[in-house]
Design an enzyme around this catalytic site. Structure first.
Site, short mmCIF file in Angstrom:
data_model
loop_
_atom_site.label_atom_id
_atom_site.label_comp_id
_atom_site.label_asym_id
_atom_site.label_seq_id
_atom_site.Cartn_x
_atom_site.Cartn_y
_atom_site.Cartn_z
N ARG A 79 36.45 36.82 35.08
CA ARG A 79 37.88 36.86 34.80
C ARG A 79 38.46 38.04 35.56
NH1 ARG A 79 37.44 32.41 33.66
NH2 ARG A 79 38.07 31.27 31.78
N GLU A 90 47.02 36.58 38.19
CA GLU A 90 47.03 35.16 38.59
C GLU A 90 48.25 34.46 38.00
OE1 GLU A 90 43.45 33.20 37.35
OE2 GLU A 90 42.14 34.70 38.25
N HIS A 109 40.94 30.93 42.06
CA HIS A 109 40.34 30.52 40.78
C HIS A 109 39.91 29.06 40.82
CE1 HIS A 109 40.29 31.61 36.23
NE2 HIS A 109 39.26 30.85 36.56
#
Length: 310
Positions: free
Chosen positions: A230, A259, A277
């Protein structure tokens, strides 16, 4: 009538169809449509399908009086309000195991691309620059790989490393006695030993900025870091500083703070390989995740235990 599922994330048509074969679907993949769907369909919604990034807030849970099940498509669940769900007796499940191979593959793609500077060399080649004008990159194989978080994905990363004659060590909250790899009692100790550091630990408050300036100092000027966990696990400002001053050699990030916007401090660095991602995304992984959600939801609504409770 089948139970109604509120879907808060975009789904490929074939995955949506697999879920729609068993449940009524309300699609709400944007903030505006999400609020509207919760307002218009609150009494009908019995399940929500989201992911760790998109999550589900305590307020949204409170607005769904008949909600029984929350599913995360993928392993992550850090932005799902689990305490609020637990207080209501709402079951939370995830897609654990469905994209592990995909993420581990992508971790190695990033690591190889970063160490061998594949994107940089690709741009140079297209610009007509021949090899004699370019710096040589080190061998990839025969080095030391440190894995931060030896869960399912971390183990698959470690297994892939063995094919490159790479020695593996790891840091975990607890040592894993069933593995042949060396355990380090801190991330700093692991970084000091390793040439490569792959981050595969869960997100959340417990790991926020776990990888920062001290870790980069320990990893050193020949070291590389890859994050497929993450974005919150890595201190972006510390990473940018480490790259700018040669504290480490390079980084590969599939996840990053802020993000979906790319990290402004890193986008101009030739020492960073960035992907948006996508580490856990493939047709195979998405199909497996959708199928697991269907299985979990079917079991729940028929009174059976779910397969992957969080």
């Amino acid at each position: 009538m089948p139970p109604t599922v509120l879907v808060l994330i975009p789904l490929p048509p074939e995955n949506r169809a697999a879920i729609a074969a068993h449940f009524q679907i309300v699609d709400a993949p944007t903030p505006t449509s999400r609020d509207h769907a919760i307002t218009q369909h609150a009494d009908q919604i019995r399940a929500v399908l989201t992911n760790g990034t998109t999550g589900l807030t305590p307020d949204e849970i409170s607005r769904l009086p008949n909600l029984e099940l929350i599913g995360a498509l993928g392993a992550g669940h850090e932005n799902i309000a689990r305490d609020a769900a637990k207080a209501r007796g709402i079951v939370v499940v995830n897609g654990a195991g469905t994209n592990d191979d995909c993420v581990a593959d992508h971790a190695f793609a990033l690591l190889l691309a970063t160490v061998r500077r594949v994107p940089f060399l690709d741009r140079a080649c297209r610009a007509g620059v021949w090899r004699d004008e370019l710096p040589m990159q080190p061998n990839f194989s025969g080095k030391r790989l440190g894995v931060v978080g030896l869960g399912n994905i971390g183990r698959k990363v470690a297994r892939r490393a063995l094919g490159f004659d790479t020695e593996v060590g790891y840091h975990n909250r607890r040592p894993q006695p069933d593995t042949p790899y060396a355990h380090f009692d801190s991330v700093i100790a692991l970084a000091g030993w390793a040439d490569y550091l792959v981050i595969a630990t869960p997100g959340g408050a417990a790991t926020h900025h776990l990888i920062g300036a001290e870790v980069f100092e320990a990893l050193g000027p020949q070291g590389y870091v890859v994050n497929v966990a993450r974005g919150s696990v890595v201190d972006t400002a510390a990473l940018a500083d480490a790259l700018a001053h040669g504290v480490i050699a390079g980084a590969g990030l599939d996840v990053y703070e802020g993000e979906p916007s790319p990290p402004p401090l890193l986008i101009d660095s030739e020492r960073v390989v960035l992907t948006p991602h996508v580490g856990g995304r493939s047709p195979e992984a998405m199909a497996a995740s959708a199928a697991l959600f269907v299985e979990n939801a079917t079991r729940h609504f028929s009174g059976q235990p779910v397969l992957t409770p969080v």
